[in-house]
Design an enzyme around this catalytic site. Structure first.
Site, PDB file in Angstrom:
ATOM      1  N   SER A  55      -1.062  -3.052  11.130  1.00  0.00           N
ATOM      2  CA  SER A  55      -0.676  -4.035  10.111  1.00  0.00           C
ATOM      3  C   SER A  55       0.600  -4.747  10.558  1.00  0.00           C
ATOM      4  CB  SER A  55      -0.425  -3.327   8.781  1.00  0.00           C
ATOM      5  OG  SER A  55      -1.564  -2.585   8.424  1.00  0.00           O
ATOM      6  N   ASP A  80      -9.410  -9.304   9.489  1.00  0.00           N
ATOM      7  CA  ASP A  80      -8.910  -7.963   9.139  1.00  0.00           C
ATOM      8  C   ASP A  80      -9.922  -6.839   9.338  1.00  0.00           C
ATOM      9  OD1 ASP A  80      -6.692  -6.417   8.174  1.00  0.00           O
ATOM     10  OD2 ASP A  80      -7.698  -6.201   6.250  1.00  0.00           O
ATOM     11  N   ARG A  85       2.054 -12.249  -0.317  1.00  0.00           N
ATOM     12  CA  ARG A  85       0.710 -12.521   0.199  1.00  0.00           C
ATOM     13  C   ARG A  85       0.123 -13.826  -0.307  1.00  0.00           C
ATOM     14  NH1 ARG A  85      -1.750  -8.406   3.617  1.00  0.00           N
ATOM     15  NH2 ARG A  85      -0.161  -6.783   3.694  1.00  0.00           N
ATOM     16  N   ARG A 109       0.857  -1.183   0.000  1.00  0.00           N
ATOM     17  CA  ARG A 109       0.000   0.000   0.000  1.00  0.00           C
ATOM     18  C   ARG A 109       0.890   1.229   0.000  1.00  0.00           C
ATOM     19  NH1 ARG A 109      -1.935   0.974   4.394  1.00  0.00           N
ATOM     20  NH2 ARG A 109      -1.330  -0.758   5.696  1.00  0.00           N
ATOM     21  N   CYS A 161       1.105  -7.078  12.825  1.00  0.00           N
ATOM     22  CA  CYS A 161       1.271  -7.392  14.253  1.00  0.00           C
ATOM     23  C   CYS A 161       0.620  -8.722  14.613  1.00  0.00           C
ATOM     24  CB  CYS A 161       0.678  -6.288  15.129  1.00  0.00           C
ATOM     25  SG  CYS A 161       1.736  -4.846  15.296  1.00  0.00           S
ATOM     26  N   LYS A 207      -9.550  -2.336   1.765  1.00  0.00           N
ATOM     27  CA  LYS A 207      -9.201  -1.147   2.552  1.00  0.00           C
ATOM     28  C   LYS A 207      -9.983   0.077   2.064  1.00  0.00           C
ATOM     29  CE  LYS A 207      -6.035  -3.395   4.859  1.00  0.00           C
ATOM     30  NZ  LYS A 207      -6.309  -3.811   6.238  1.00  0.00           N
ATOM     31  N   TYR A 245      -1.002  -3.828  -7.021  1.00  0.00           N
ATOM     32  CA  TYR A 245      -0.823  -4.496  -5.728  1.00  0.00           C
ATOM     33  C   TYR A 245      -2.143  -4.545  -4.944  1.00  0.00           C
ATOM     34  CZ  TYR A 245      -0.034  -5.339  -0.893  1.00  0.00           C
ATOM     35  OH  TYR A 245      -0.182  -5.847   0.370  1.00  0.00           O
ATOM     36  N   HIS A 300     -10.717  -1.851  11.718  1.00  0.00           N
ATOM     37  CA  HIS A 300      -9.615  -2.709  11.270  1.00  0.00           C
ATOM     38  C   HIS A 300      -9.415  -3.796  12.337  1.00  0.00           C
ATOM     39  CE1 HIS A 300      -5.134  -2.740   9.769  1.00  0.00           C
ATOM     40  NE2 HIS A 300      -5.839  -3.693   9.215  1.00  0.00           N
TER      41      HIS A 300
HETATM   42  C1  OXD Z   1      -2.886  -4.223   6.050  1.00  0.00           C
HETATM   43  C2  OXD Z   1      -3.439  -5.396   5.362  1.00  0.00           C
HETATM   44  O1  OXD Z   1      -1.947  -3.617   5.531  1.00  0.00           O
HETATM   45  O2  OXD Z   1      -4.349  -6.019   5.922  1.00  0.00           O
HETATM   46  O3  OXD Z   1      -3.372  -3.898   7.131  1.00  0.00           O
HETATM   47  O4  OXD Z   1      -3.007  -5.708   4.252  1.00  0.00           O
HETATM   48 MN    MN Z   2      -5.117  -4.998   7.632  1.00  0.00          MN
END
Ligand code: OXD
Ligand code: MN
Length: 593
Positions: free
Chosen positions: A249, A278, A377, A70, A251, A207, A198, A227
């Site tokens: 993100s 998420d 991913r 991102r 974690c 998102k 991406y 989130h």
């Molecule tokens: C983030 C994701 O960046 O879920 O939070 O991809």
């Molecule tokens: Mn996320």
């Protein structure tokens, strides 16, 4: 396909006039159409079909080398008034943005196909579902959206002739970093994304819609888009309690959401079920409780570090029907590999950039030697997850007992603490933070404040968002209790003290016991912490009651140091910080002495 929705029809025509595709293909959600697209993507090299015995239905894709994550710096909230986007977001005037991006979109799909993806966030036809149309010139996007959302003709039918769908336009254009834009027009229900391929920038349901646009809609309509993962803990008597948790993100949200209970709980019949990893949409139910539903239909998870110990459920989920992006291609087996999967890197392999990869040159400390990109991913179907909750398809979602915030802090935050009440809990969310680790480039221990893990995802002013949290609390007669956890406290040598992973369930059990008033706690300046003996350490090797005491101790000096950083951040958020948050900050300062 007959398109009855006149708003959809005329908008698609308008966007086609702008982008000039050679043809327009409507995505109907059928397997036959998806298979045809996979064949086309294989013919052009966009996707590689993997070993169908070992990984049935699985494919590999590599993004452009300059397009792997991102891009917060190029993500914009375009509201008429700059103040409504706030100080934390990048802002552009909507007209200026439409004008600027129209020039980039003009003719960008010449020689290409425009795919029209009707999709639903939430169960199609349910009261809580919201619909979107994504236009894209990328087959990869279509195939990912088919996994991540509910797609097809039934969505168009459910939309009827309603104009309130989210209009998403994505064009790969030249994947030009300098002209990459991810722009949101919350007042127009519109998202424009260009020059990226991406996931986080182009799977517009995730998102862009389910967090940025939805958070804006949630404030207007009286609900919340967060989130957060959603998980259920099933007790031996068959009862299940649900927890929502927000972490920045990377974690470990996906790991916690799919946690495997340690033996001490598993043997007694406890189970953990994943509802989402998420995003959570939260509403007040008629019963006065807060209800959470996962608007997505799949997982877009980080591959590196996923293994049999950290997350066996995720690993299992990716064994079929999965699209891998930017991982290592094992040529001998036609399978995939990533750092942290196992200790057997493939000898004959291609790295995420598409070059021959020599694992003997891999140096843990040097990211440039990685075979898989650190943000590589998997896109996997929720339905393939072994611990998927039976409530996953429940349109109303699940009732929430606890909300858990968390961050990566070496010293400041204890293993777990409970806020005094909703308002204080919202304050705890507003001061959430994570520290950079030695594993990432740059200085160690730099604090980044990430309120409610929503810093990159709030579609309006951060202060107004905090106000919305406080206001929502007043509308939930039976509100969840709010907690904060930190799995990442380190000792003087920098080693993690808490074992983490499945053992995090021990902390969740204390949290749920608190929610039911079944366990006492110790009041401190920051909130309630556990009595050491109330964290179950049975079966843990290196953890004693003294370890727990250390983990839940409050380091007043580092909290006082943190106050300065919090004040700086509040100043940055600006003059819309709610009075209630300032009161809470002053009260914390006073309690710390
Ligand atoms: C983030 C994701 O960046 O879920 O939070 O991809
Ligand atoms: Mn996320």
């Amino acid at each position: 396909m007959e398109i009855k929705n006149t708003y959809v029809r005329s908008w698609v025509e308008e966007m086609a006039l702008l982008t000039r595709p050679d043809q327009i293909v409507w995505i109907d959600g059928s397997e036959a159409q998806a298979e045809e697209l996979r064949k086309q993507a294989m013919a052009t090299g966009e996707m590689i079909k993997l070993n169908q015995e070992k990984l049935p239905g699985c494919y590999l894709h590599r993004t452009a080398v300059n397009d792997v994550a991102r891009v917060e710096g190029r993500t914009f909230i375009c509201t008429t008034n700059k103040e409504d986007a706030g100080n934390i977001n990048n802002w552009m005037d909507p007209y200026e943005c439409y004008y600027k991006l129209s020039k980039l979109y003009r003719g960008s799909m010449k020689g290409r196909t425009m795919y029209v993806i009707p999709y639903s966030m939430g169960i199609v036809g349910s009261d809580f579902a919201k619909y979107g149309i994504e236009l894209t010139d990328s087959i990869y996007v279509v195939l990912n959206m088919l996994i991540m959302t509910r797609v097809g003709t039934e969505v168009l039918e459910a939309m009827g002739n309603d104009a309130g769908f989210i209009k998403g336009l994505h064009a790969k254009a030249d994947i030009d970093e300098e002209n990459r834009y991810i722009c949101h027009f919350p007042q127009d229900n519109t998202i424009w994304s260009i020059n990226s391929g991406y996931g986080g920038n182009v799977l517009l349901g995730k998102k862009c819609f389910a967090l940025r646009i939805a958070s804006y809609l949630g404030r207007k309509e009286g609900w919340m888009a967060e989130h957060m993962l959603i998980l259920g803990v099933e007790y031996p008597n068959g009862e299940t309690k649900y927890i929502c948790a927000a972490f920045p993100s990377a974690c470990g949200k996906t790991n916690l959401a799919m946690l495997i209970p340690p033996a001490v709980y598993a043997q007694k019949g406890y189970k953990v079920w994943c509802v989402g990893d998420d995003i959570a949409w939260l509403r007040v139910g008629e019963d006065g409780r807060l209800w959470a539903m996962n608007p997505e239909n799949g997982f877009f998870g980080v591959a590196p570090g996923t293994n049999e110990k950290s997350n066996p459920n995720a690993l299992h989920t990716t064994m079929k029907d999965t699209i891998f992006t930017n991982v290592v291609h094992d040529l001998d087996n036609n399978t995939v590999w990533w750092e942290g999967l196992d200790n057997n890197p493939p000898a004959n392999a291609i790295d995420w950039k598409g070059n021959k990869w020599d694992y003997t040159k891999y140096d843990k400390k040097d990211k440039s030697t990685c075979g898989a990109h650190p943000n590589s991913r998997f896109t996997a179907k929720a339905a393939n997850c072994p611990c998927l909750s039976a409530e996953f398809e429940n349109a109303h979602g699940v009732p929430v007992s606890a909300i858990v915030f968390g961050g990566r802090r070496a010293k400041t935050a204890p293993l777990v603490y409970q806020s005094f009440n909703w308002q204080h809990g919202s304050f705890v969310g507003s001061i959430m933070a994570s520290e950079t680790t030695a594993a990432a480039a740059g200085a160690v221990g730099v604090v980044r404040r990430d309120p409610m893990a929503m810093r990159p995802f709030v579609g309006y002013d951060m202060g107004d968002y905090w106000q919305h949290w406080i206001d929502m609390g007043k509308k939930i007669p039976n509100a969840p209790k709010i907690f904060h956890v930190n799995w990442f406290r380190t000792d003087d040598e920098g080693h993690f003290i808490w074992p983490g992973f499945g053992d995090n369930m021990r902390v969740l059990m204390w949290i749920l016991a608190r929610c039911e008033g079944k366990v006492d706690a110790v009041e401190t300046a920051i909130g309630y912490v556990p009595k050491a003996e109330d964290i179950n350490i049975e079966g843990l090797e290196d953890v004693t009651l003294d370890t727990i005491r250390e983990l839940v101790s409050i380091d007043t000096a580092s909290w006082k140091e943190d106050l300065a950083n919090i004040k700086e951040f509040y100043a940055l958020v600006g003059d819309r910080v709610p009075a209630e948050m300032k009161e809470e900050l002053a009260a914390l300062e006073k309690r710390l002495g």
